[in-house]
Design a protein around this motif. Structure first.
Motif, PDB file in Angstrom:
ATOM      1  N   ILE A  32       0.806  -1.218   0.000  1.00 25.34           N
ATOM      2  CA  ILE A  32       0.000   0.000   0.000  1.00 25.34           C
ATOM      3  C   ILE A  32       0.840   1.269   0.000  1.00 25.34           C
ATOM      4  O   ILE A  32       0.334   2.358  -0.257  1.00 25.34           O
ATOM      5  CB  ILE A  32      -0.971  -0.017   1.197  1.00 25.34           C
ATOM      6  CG1 ILE A  32      -2.230   0.769   0.862  1.00 25.34           C
ATOM      7  CG2 ILE A  32      -0.294   0.462   2.463  1.00 25.34           C
ATOM      8  CD1 ILE A  32      -3.399   0.458   1.744  1.00 25.34           C
ATOM      9  N   SER A  65      -1.259   4.679  -2.178  1.00 23.09           N
ATOM     10  CA  SER A  65      -2.398   4.187  -1.408  1.00 23.09           C
ATOM     11  C   SER A  65      -3.734   4.555  -2.041  1.00 23.09           C
ATOM     12  O   SER A  65      -4.659   3.739  -2.081  1.00 23.09           O
ATOM     13  CB  SER A  65      -2.331   4.707   0.031  1.00 23.09           C
ATOM     14  OG  SER A  65      -2.340   6.118   0.067  1.00 23.09           O
ATOM     15  N   GLU A 106      -6.298   1.701  -3.538  1.00 19.63           N
ATOM     16  CA  GLU A 106      -7.659   1.494  -3.051  1.00 19.63           C
ATOM     17  C   GLU A 106      -8.631   1.383  -4.221  1.00 19.63           C
ATOM     18  O   GLU A 106      -9.477   0.487  -4.276  1.00 19.63           O
ATOM     19  CB  GLU A 106      -8.080   2.642  -2.126  1.00 19.63           C
ATOM     20  CG  GLU A 106      -7.598   2.506  -0.697  1.00 19.63           C
ATOM     21  CD  GLU A 106      -8.361   3.431   0.242  1.00 19.63           C
ATOM     22  OE1 GLU A 106      -9.588   3.248   0.372  1.00 19.63           O
ATOM     23  OE2 GLU A 106      -7.727   4.315   0.821  1.00 19.63           O
ATOM     24  N   ILE A 142      -3.147  -7.468   0.914  1.00 19.76           N
ATOM     25  CA  ILE A 142      -2.553  -6.147   1.130  1.00 19.76           C
ATOM     26  C   ILE A 142      -1.374  -6.281   2.093  1.00 19.76           C
ATOM     27  O   ILE A 142      -1.472  -6.968   3.116  1.00 19.76           O
ATOM     28  CB  ILE A 142      -3.575  -5.167   1.722  1.00 19.76           C
ATOM     29  CG1 ILE A 142      -4.751  -4.953   0.760  1.00 19.76           C
ATOM     30  CG2 ILE A 142      -2.927  -3.827   2.063  1.00 19.76           C
ATOM     31  CD1 ILE A 142      -4.384  -4.248  -0.530  1.00 19.76           C
ATOM     32  N   SER A 202       1.631  -3.987   4.253  1.00 20.64           N
ATOM     33  CA  SER A 202       2.003  -2.646   4.709  1.00 20.64           C
ATOM     34  C   SER A 202       2.828  -2.765   5.977  1.00 20.64           C
ATOM     35  O   SER A 202       2.716  -3.740   6.713  1.00 20.64           O
ATOM     36  CB  SER A 202       0.752  -1.799   4.976  1.00 20.64           C
ATOM     37  OG  SER A 202       1.114  -0.510   5.474  1.00 20.64           O
TER      38      SER A 202
END
Length: 371
Positions: free
Chosen positions: A260, A264, A268, A285, A287
């Motif tokens: 991400i 970001s 999304e 995902i 991160s």
């Protein structure tokens, strides 16, 4: 004691189970939904599990912070005992630990925050009911075989400073002289896109081409871990959203891992649009930090399958990515299963530049995954 009645149940109506330790909340939920659904209520996780064992429940909506058993713990248990039940978490707290667990352990359908507008709650419940009713009994839970210990050899992931989109070699079969453009020695064939696909020597080709893994990340440590984690599938790396879009239109990508930190906002949009248009695609995902708002949005509109908190332990990464591939295979082979993972994109949302760039490739991706 809570007034659950099963003697006059209308089996044409879907059945909801609300779980909250506050009786006023339960009374409110019953009043709001009793006209359209058959409603059960429970003031504890233990009471909810008794009802699950005795009744046919379509959707469970649980609070998070309850004594003795949290909402996530309850939904994880429901997932194991009655996997066809759609699971919604309704909570007044944006608890990062609970959000991560609701993704990785509970696989919740929606994560809703209190006070939740009645129309939003009704819409989420209606979508869950539609999913469970159109999806039949649902996908059976994945039984992962014993994977054994990981190879601890450090695989060198080929990369280029320009960000060229290239496949990783199989980390368990290192080439004798690894360079950016060299792959391990395997039988190859050229696909319609002009790119070479690889198959291990001595293995028969399956009816469908092997699924690829797309990794969108600039993190070289994560690249190496992913390459080691998946030994039976090609991992294709992209370092920008546009490169990821190129891979999605040219490869048979079944699992997408997105870091991400790359972008970001665009990630999304990419994740949500792909799940809406190609629901069999499984998204993970990654991160180095948790962001409550982003994760909740990705649960509700992107149905992400797993959240990997970096640095990712190799053993956990291997287990979850193997599970993700199996989940893709289950979804790709069952229209009924897909119904449980569909999301909707707001019709009034403005069309971004990314959405315009994606349009041309979505049909190609759907065709590759379904043929």
């Amino acid at each position: 004691a809570l007034g659950n009645s099963i003697t006059e149940q209308n089996h044409d109506k879907a059945t909801l189970l609300f779980v909250d330790d506050e009786k006023r909340v339960l009374s409110s939920m019953r009043a709001m939904f009793r006209r359209d659904y058959h409603v059960f209520i429970a003031d504890s996780g233990r009471e909810a599990l008794k009802i699950i064992e005795q009744e046919r429940i379509d959707v469970i909506i649980s609070d998070q912070r309850m004594p003795k058993m949290t909402g996530v713990e309850l939904l994880c248990t429901v997932k194991e005992r009655a996997p066809s039940v759609m699971r919604i978490l309704l909570t007044g707290y944006a608890d990062l630990e609970a959000i991560e667990a609701s993704i990785n352990e509970g696989e919740v359908f929606r994560y809703l925050m209190k006070p939740c507008p009645p129309d939003d709650l009704k819409k989420a419940v209606a979508m869950a009911v539609e999913a469970v009713r159109s999806g039949g009994p649902g996908v059976e839970e994945i039984e992962l075989e014993s994977l054994g210990p990981l190879d601890e050899e450090d695989g060198n992931s080929p990369s280029t400073e320009s960000g060229e989109l290239i496949p990783f070699p199989n980390s368990r079969r290192k080439p004798q002289s690894a360079t950016v453009h060299q792959l391990p020695r395997k039988q190859t064939k050229v696909t319609g896109s002009g790119r070479k696909r690889t198959q291990p020597t001595g293995k028969k080709a399956s009816a469908k081409p092997a699924v690829d893994i797309l990794l969108l990340s600039r993190d070289k440590e994560l690249q190496a871990i992913i390459a080691e984690a998946i030994s039976d599938h090609e991992v294709v790396r992209a370092v920008s959203v546009d490169q990821a879009l190129e891979a999605l239109t040219k490869r048979r990508v079944g699992v997408m891992i997105t870091d991400i930190t790359v972008d970001s906002a665009e990630l999304e949009t990419l994740t949500k649009t792909l799940k809406a248009e190609v629901p069999e695609l499984v998204t993970v995902i990654a991160s180095e930090r948790s962001d409550a708002h982003t994760l909740i949005s990705l649960i509700n509109e992107g149905q992400i399958y797993r959240f990997l908190l970096k640095p990712v332990p190799r053993g956990q990464c291997r287990l979850w990515l193997t599970s993700a591939v199996k989940k893709f295979e289950a979804l790709a082979n069952s229209e009924e299963a897909l119904a449980r993972y569909r999301v909707s994109v707001g019709e009034d949302a403005p069309e971004s530049g990314l959405l315009k760039r994606m349009k041309a490739g979505l049909n190609k991706l759907r065709s590759r995954l379904r043929n």
